[in-house]
Design a protein around this motif. Structure first.
Motif, PDB file in Angstrom:
ATOM      1  N   ILE A 122      10.605 -19.452   2.169  1.00  0.00           N
ATOM      2  CA  ILE A 122       9.321 -19.732   2.815  1.00  0.00           C
ATOM      3  C   ILE A 122       8.244 -20.015   1.773  1.00  0.00           C
ATOM      4  N   ALA A 123       8.226 -19.228   0.735  1.00  0.00           N
ATOM      5  CA  ALA A 123       7.228 -19.418  -0.322  1.00  0.00           C
ATOM      6  C   ALA A 123       7.393 -20.769  -1.012  1.00  0.00           C
ATOM      7  N   SER A 124       8.651 -21.180  -1.217  1.00  0.00           N
ATOM      8  CA  SER A 124       8.904 -22.466  -1.871  1.00  0.00           C
ATOM      9  C   SER A 124       8.408 -23.626  -1.001  1.00  0.00           C
ATOM     10  N   LEU A 125       8.674 -23.552   0.306  1.00  0.00           N
ATOM     11  CA  LEU A 125       8.193 -24.607   1.197  1.00  0.00           C
ATOM     12  C   LEU A 125       6.669 -24.631   1.259  1.00  0.00           C
ATOM     13  N   ALA A 126       6.060 -23.468   1.200  1.00  0.00           N
ATOM     14  CA  ALA A 126       4.592 -23.406   1.243  1.00  0.00           C
ATOM     15  C   ALA A 126       3.983 -24.064   0.012  1.00  0.00           C
ATOM     16  N   ASP A 127       4.655 -23.917  -1.139  1.00  0.00           N
ATOM     17  CA  ASP A 127       4.138 -24.533  -2.363  1.00  0.00           C
ATOM     18  C   ASP A 127       4.186 -26.058  -2.273  1.00  0.00           C
ATOM     19  N   ASP A 128       5.212 -26.586  -1.590  1.00  0.00           N
ATOM     20  CA  ASP A 128       5.380 -28.040  -1.499  1.00  0.00           C
ATOM     21  C   ASP A 128       4.595 -28.647  -0.341  1.00  0.00           C
ATOM     22  N   TYR A 129       3.957 -27.836   0.442  1.00  0.00           N
ATOM     23  CA  TYR A 129       3.284 -28.330   1.647  1.00  0.00           C
ATOM     24  C   TYR A 129       2.067 -29.189   1.289  1.00  0.00           C
ATOM     25  N   VAL A 130       1.958 -30.335   1.941  1.00  0.00           N
ATOM     26  CA  VAL A 130       0.824 -31.241   1.764  1.00  0.00           C
ATOM     27  C   VAL A 130       0.111 -31.337   3.101  1.00  0.00           C
ATOM     28  N   ARG A 131      -1.162 -31.011   3.122  1.00  0.00           N
ATOM     29  CA  ARG A 131      -1.909 -30.989   4.375  1.00  0.00           C
ATOM     30  C   ARG A 131      -2.276 -32.386   4.848  1.00  0.00           C
ATOM     31  N   ALA A 132      -2.485 -33.339   3.896  1.00  0.00           N
ATOM     32  CA  ALA A 132      -2.875 -34.704   4.254  1.00  0.00           C
ATOM     33  C   ALA A 132      -2.187 -35.673   3.308  1.00  0.00           C
ATOM     34  N   GLN A 133      -1.912 -36.898   3.808  1.00  0.00           N
ATOM     35  CA  GLN A 133      -1.243 -37.890   2.970  1.00  0.00           C
ATOM     36  C   GLN A 133      -1.374 -39.284   3.585  1.00  0.00           C
ATOM     37  N   TYR A 134      -1.133 -40.311   2.731  1.00  0.00           N
ATOM     38  CA  TYR A 134      -1.050 -41.693   3.195  1.00  0.00           C
ATOM     39  C   TYR A 134       0.411 -42.001   3.529  1.00  0.00           C
ATOM     40  N   LEU A 135       0.618 -42.707   4.657  1.00  0.00           N
ATOM     41  CA  LEU A 135       1.931 -43.295   4.925  1.00  0.00           C
ATOM     42  C   LEU A 135       1.911 -44.708   4.372  1.00  0.00           C
ATOM     43  N   ARG A 136       3.051 -45.148   3.754  1.00  0.00           N
ATOM     44  CA  ARG A 136       3.093 -46.456   3.103  1.00  0.00           C
ATOM     45  C   ARG A 136       4.291 -47.264   3.592  1.00  0.00           C
ATOM     46  N   LEU A 137       4.151 -48.606   3.512  1.00  0.00           N
ATOM     47  CA  LEU A 137       5.226 -49.521   3.879  1.00  0.00           C
ATOM     48  C   LEU A 137       6.294 -49.537   2.798  1.00  0.00           C
ATOM     49  N   ASN A 138       7.541 -49.840   3.219  1.00  0.00           N
ATOM     50  CA  ASN A 138       8.617 -49.983   2.229  1.00  0.00           C
ATOM     51  C   ASN A 138       9.236 -51.375   2.292  1.00  0.00           C
ATOM     52  N   MET A 139       8.486 -52.374   2.863  1.00  0.00           N
ATOM     53  CA  MET A 139       8.959 -53.758   2.901  1.00  0.00           C
ATOM     54  C   MET A 139       7.764 -54.713   2.994  1.00  0.00           C
ATOM     55  N   ASP A 140       7.984 -55.996   2.609  1.00  0.00           N
ATOM     56  CA  ASP A 140       6.979 -57.032   2.811  1.00  0.00           C
ATOM     57  C   ASP A 140       7.029 -57.470   4.268  1.00  0.00           C
TER      58      ASP A 140
END
Length: 533
Positions: A122-140
């Motif tokens: 649980i502690a490890s997942l909490a450290d990696d948690y990101v509250r906000a982020q951009y979603l990005r495209l993976n193709m043209d």
């Protein structure tokens, strides 16, 4: 002298004839009286009246408790001593079993190790948690339609639309139109899309259909376009994305900013949207649930270690308990069972011919073999849909909930009477009076107009509900009608009434040959003035 002798001879002949005629008359009279006597002994009269009728279904069973509480633990223990026996009455908190403390301590240590590992994940997942982020495209691509907007929860849009945007991957739109004379593969023409004009190219010809493509910078999915050759419109049709792609996302969160707009050309790595308030992952939630369960179990084990005994959770009667043994009892194995609560039940078997009349909610009277002059009210609470065949007959279990008192004991036997239907103040006819012919029921109604070879007027009767003695009269008879019931003649022979083609009723019952009268609470009560003569 001769004349005198002649007259004397004539008188003698007449006297002899008169004597024998008189004797013949007497014999006929006697025969008529005998026949009348026989007819009088061949049937009895019954006056149709009103009464009450009920249909019931009975069954026998054994009294048990409606609710059983099984005591089990989610971990293995070793029982060293049994402190109660089957049939004992116990109270909440009373000790039932004693357990091996040393073995229990070992189990506690192992569970503590598992709990520590869960908390580390649980502690490890909490450290990696990101509250906000951009979603990005993976193709043209070129954006054709956008389904998300600021203020949406992206997971809700996915649930409703199945995607967050519609993309075009190869830069082309196309329209299929009927074959245009004079055009061939790779020929160009003008394509009118709304108020804009672009160049189209013939990409394929199949049969009488021509496929024309143009840049995906123009047109929307299924938008109508026109094909113009040498300034003249020669065809119209709806255009489509040549290589469409539905953009999906498994992300969760609140959409604050959308970076896609219809018609825009986008490239791999470009932003789709900005998500905020992203929830923790499903793995994190599952680990939290696991941690809670482990902690609760650890607390329970430590409490059991402190007392060393397993206790009853509520008042009841011990129905089963495991014996002390060096063998460890597996996790979730029942260690003791208690009959708890005041609600008692009985399971009876009902014949397949009667089960269709039984349903949940019907009222029942239960008479216990060991308790005289008292019946207990009960209710049908369950009807099994699966029967058990035995000796060519299928029976079904019916569960009854009984409103009892302190005199009832588990294991007592009783007879249950289920009340299926009750009718009050209806016309009744004895079953012994009913005859059957050609699918119809009929009775003999007493009448002076009856034929010489029939006891009465044959009258068709429609019947309804019946019990073992009487049937409800639906039509054919009126209150006060006198019917004739065949009975055993005085010489012990069976007398049959019935005309040609009619059904015969054979009655060879008891010594009186009379229909049985209703008796008891479930039998129809006779109306005042009714009954047999």
């Amino acid at each position: 002298m001769k004349k005198l002798l002649k007259w004397l001879l004539i008188l003698a002949v007449l006297g002899t004839a008169g004597f024998f005629g008189y004797r013949y008359y007497q014999s006929r009279q006697a025969a008529a009286v005998s026949a009348g006597s026989m007819a009088q002994s061949a049937y009895t009269e019954y006056t149709i009246g009103r009464g009450n009728l009920s249909k019931t279904v009975t069954g026998t069973g054994t009294l048990s408790i409606a609710r059983v509480e099984e005591l089990a633990l989610p971990y293995a223990v070793t029982v060293t001593e049994t402190l109660v026996e089957e049939g004992d009455t116990v109270t909440a908190g009373q000790a039932l079993l004693r357990v091996d403390s040393a073995a229990l301590q070992t189990a506690i240590d192992a569970l503590q190790t598992e709990l520590d590992s869960t908390e580390s994940e649980i502690a490890s997942l909490a450290d990696d948690y990101v509250r906000a982020q951009y979603l990005r495209l993976n193709m043209d691509c070129r954006v054709k339609e956008v389904y998300i907007q600021s203020g949406d929860y992206i997971e809700e849009v996915m649930a409703q639309k199945g995607a967050i945007a519609l993309l075009s991957l190869d830069g082309l739109m196309y329209v299929d139109v009927p074959l245009i004379e004079g055009l061939d593969i790779l020929d160009e023409m003008s394509v009118i899309v709304g108020s804009r004009t672009t160049t189209g190219t013939v990409r394929a010809i199949q049969g009488n259909t021509m496929s024309i493509s143009f840049s995906d910078e123009y047109g929307e999915q299924q938008q109508e376009v026109s094909i113009r050759v040498k300034g003249e419109t020669v065809a119209t049709g709806n255009c489509y994305i040549h290589v469409p792609y539905l953009l999906t996302s498994s992300a969760q969160g609140y959409v604050e900013l959308v970076s896609l707009e219809p018609g825009a050309r986008k490239y791999s790595g470009n932003r789709i949207c900005y998500l905020n308030n992203i929830p923790m992952s499903a793995t994190y939630d599952a680990l939290q649930s696991t941690r809670s369960a482990q902690q609760a179990q650890l607390n329970q084990m430590k409490s059991l270690l402190e007392t060393g005994v397993l206790c009853a959770t509520e008042d009841g009667v011990v129905s089963s308990v495991v014996a002390a043994s060096a063998t460890q009892q597996e996790a979730y194995a029942p260690l003791a069972s208690l009959y708890v609560g005041d609600e008692k039940e009985m399971v009876i078997s009902v014949d397949e011919l009667d089960i269709i009349s039984v349903s949940v909610g019907q009222k029942v009277d239960v008479a216990m073999d060991a308790i005289e002059e008292k019946t207990y009210p009960a209710t049908v609470t369950k009807v099994s849909q699966i029967g058990t065949a035995s000796g060519g007959v299928t029976v079904y279990n019916v569960t009854l909930t009984i409103e009892g008192d302190e005199r009832l004991r588990f294991g007592m036997n009783g007879t249950a009477t289920i009340h299926i239907q009750e009718l009050n103040d209806v016309l009744l006819v004895p079953l012994t009076a009913l005859n059957t012919s050609r699918g119809q029921s009929y009775v003999w109604v007493k009448s002076d107009t009856a034929g010489d070879d029939e006891p009465g007027v044959r009258t068709v009767v429609e019947t309804g509900l019946s019990d073992e003695d009487y049937a409800q009269v639906v039509s054919g008879l009126n209150e006060g009608d006198v019917i004739l019931i065949t009975r055993e003649a005085t010489d012990g022979k069976t007398v049959n009434f019935g005309g040609a083609g009619g059904g015969m009723m054979n009655f060879g019952g008891g010594s009186s040959g009379m229909p049985s009268m209703p008796s008891g609470g479930n039998m129809p009560s006779m109306p005042s003035g009714g009954g047999r003569r």
